[in-house]
Design a protein around this motif. Structure first.
Motif, PDB file in Angstrom:
ATOM      1  N   TYR A  38       0.855  -1.061   0.102  1.00 17.75           N
ATOM      2  CA  TYR A  38      -0.101   0.290   0.010  1.00 17.75           C
ATOM      3  C   TYR A  38       0.821   1.261   0.093  1.00 17.75           C
ATOM      4  CZ  TYR A  38       0.475   0.460   4.992  1.00 17.75           C
ATOM      5  OH  TYR A  38       1.079   0.655   6.361  1.00 17.75           O
ATOM      6  N   LEU A  39       0.344   2.363  -0.264  1.00 14.49           N
ATOM      7  CA  LEU A  39       0.743   3.611  -0.491  1.00 14.49           C
ATOM      8  C   LEU A  39       0.322   4.652   0.266  1.00 14.49           C
ATOM      9  CD1 LEU A  39       3.312   4.696  -2.084  1.00 14.49           C
ATOM     10  CD2 LEU A  39       1.329   5.312  -3.975  1.00 14.49           C
ATOM     11  N   ASP A  45      -3.741   2.469  -3.033  1.00 12.14           N
ATOM     12  CA  ASP A  45      -3.057   3.572  -2.584  1.00 12.14           C
ATOM     13  C   ASP A  45      -4.073   4.533  -1.689  1.00 12.14           C
ATOM     14  OD1 ASP A  45      -2.402   6.581  -3.087  1.00 12.14           O
ATOM     15  OD2 ASP A  45      -2.144   6.395  -5.014  1.00 12.14           O
ATOM     16  N   ARG A  51      -3.916   7.634  -0.697  1.00 12.01           N
ATOM     17  CA  ARG A  51      -3.764   9.258  -0.766  1.00 12.01           C
ATOM     18  C   ARG A  51      -4.744   9.839  -1.211  1.00 12.01           C
ATOM     19  NH1 ARG A  51       1.137   9.718  -4.577  1.00 12.01           N
ATOM     20  NH2 ARG A  51       0.262   7.966  -5.520  1.00 12.01           N
ATOM     21  N   ARG A  81      -4.236   0.462  -7.596  1.00 10.39           N
ATOM     22  CA  ARG A  81      -3.607   0.830  -8.755  1.00 10.39           C
ATOM     23  C   ARG A  81      -2.813  -0.692  -9.539  1.00 10.39           C
ATOM     24  NH1 ARG A  81      -4.710   5.937  -9.184  1.00 10.39           N
ATOM     25  NH2 ARG A  81      -4.498   7.419  -7.610  1.00 10.39           N
TER      26      ARG A  81
END
Length: 150
Positions: free
Chosen positions: A76-77, A139, A141, A148
């Motif tokens: 994950y980001l 993601d 954010r 993604r």
């Protein structure tokens, strides 16, 4: 006096026994939560088209994965360019390995090829498909978070 000494030694023995038993329970490892496992699966129906006899054949090479995306760990980001891994969630196999049969199944259902073969194989084909997972990550954010997959 002998009775007091005897009682004191019995009490002391009892206290040491209690401490020894309770001390052993402190040495046991903490319970580790079991991970959740996830798989990539086809969501479309298994119906397909029949290819004409003169249709070409296709060899599908096993997909490769870019560095960092070639393991069972789920990524994950939260910040740009900083990949992190979920602590209690994993793929049942590396995603590239799970993707290969899904690609073959989708192409077979399409009906554009007479035969679709996953390598390694001794089959000779008219075309070959090579693929690579460049990224597969959650993601966080944007709100809500997005997956993604490239």
């Amino acid at each position: 006096m002998k009775t007091n000494i005897k009682r004191s030694s019995q009490l002391l023995a009892g206290v040491f026994s209690f401490l020894a038993i309770s001390g052993c329970s402190l040495l046991q490892p903490a319970a580790i939560p079991t991970p959740n496992f996830y798989a990539l699966e086809a969501v479309s129906p298994k119906t397909g088209h029949i290819a004409p006899a003169k249709a070409p054949t296709l060899i599908v090479s096993p997909p490769h994965a870019a560095a960092g995306f070639d393991s069972q760990r789920m990524i994950y980001l939260r910040e740009p360019y900083k990949l992190e891994h979920f602590a209690h969630s994993e793929w049942i196999e590396p995603p590239a390995r799970m993707l290969a049969p899904l690609i073959v199944d989708a192409i077979v259902r399409n009906g554009a090829f007479r035969a679709v073969v996953l390598t390694p194989s001794t089959a000779v084909a008219d075309f070959r498909l090579d693929s690579e997972i460049i990224r597969l990550q959650q993601d966080f954010r944007p709100r809500p978070g997005t997956v993604r997959f490239t």
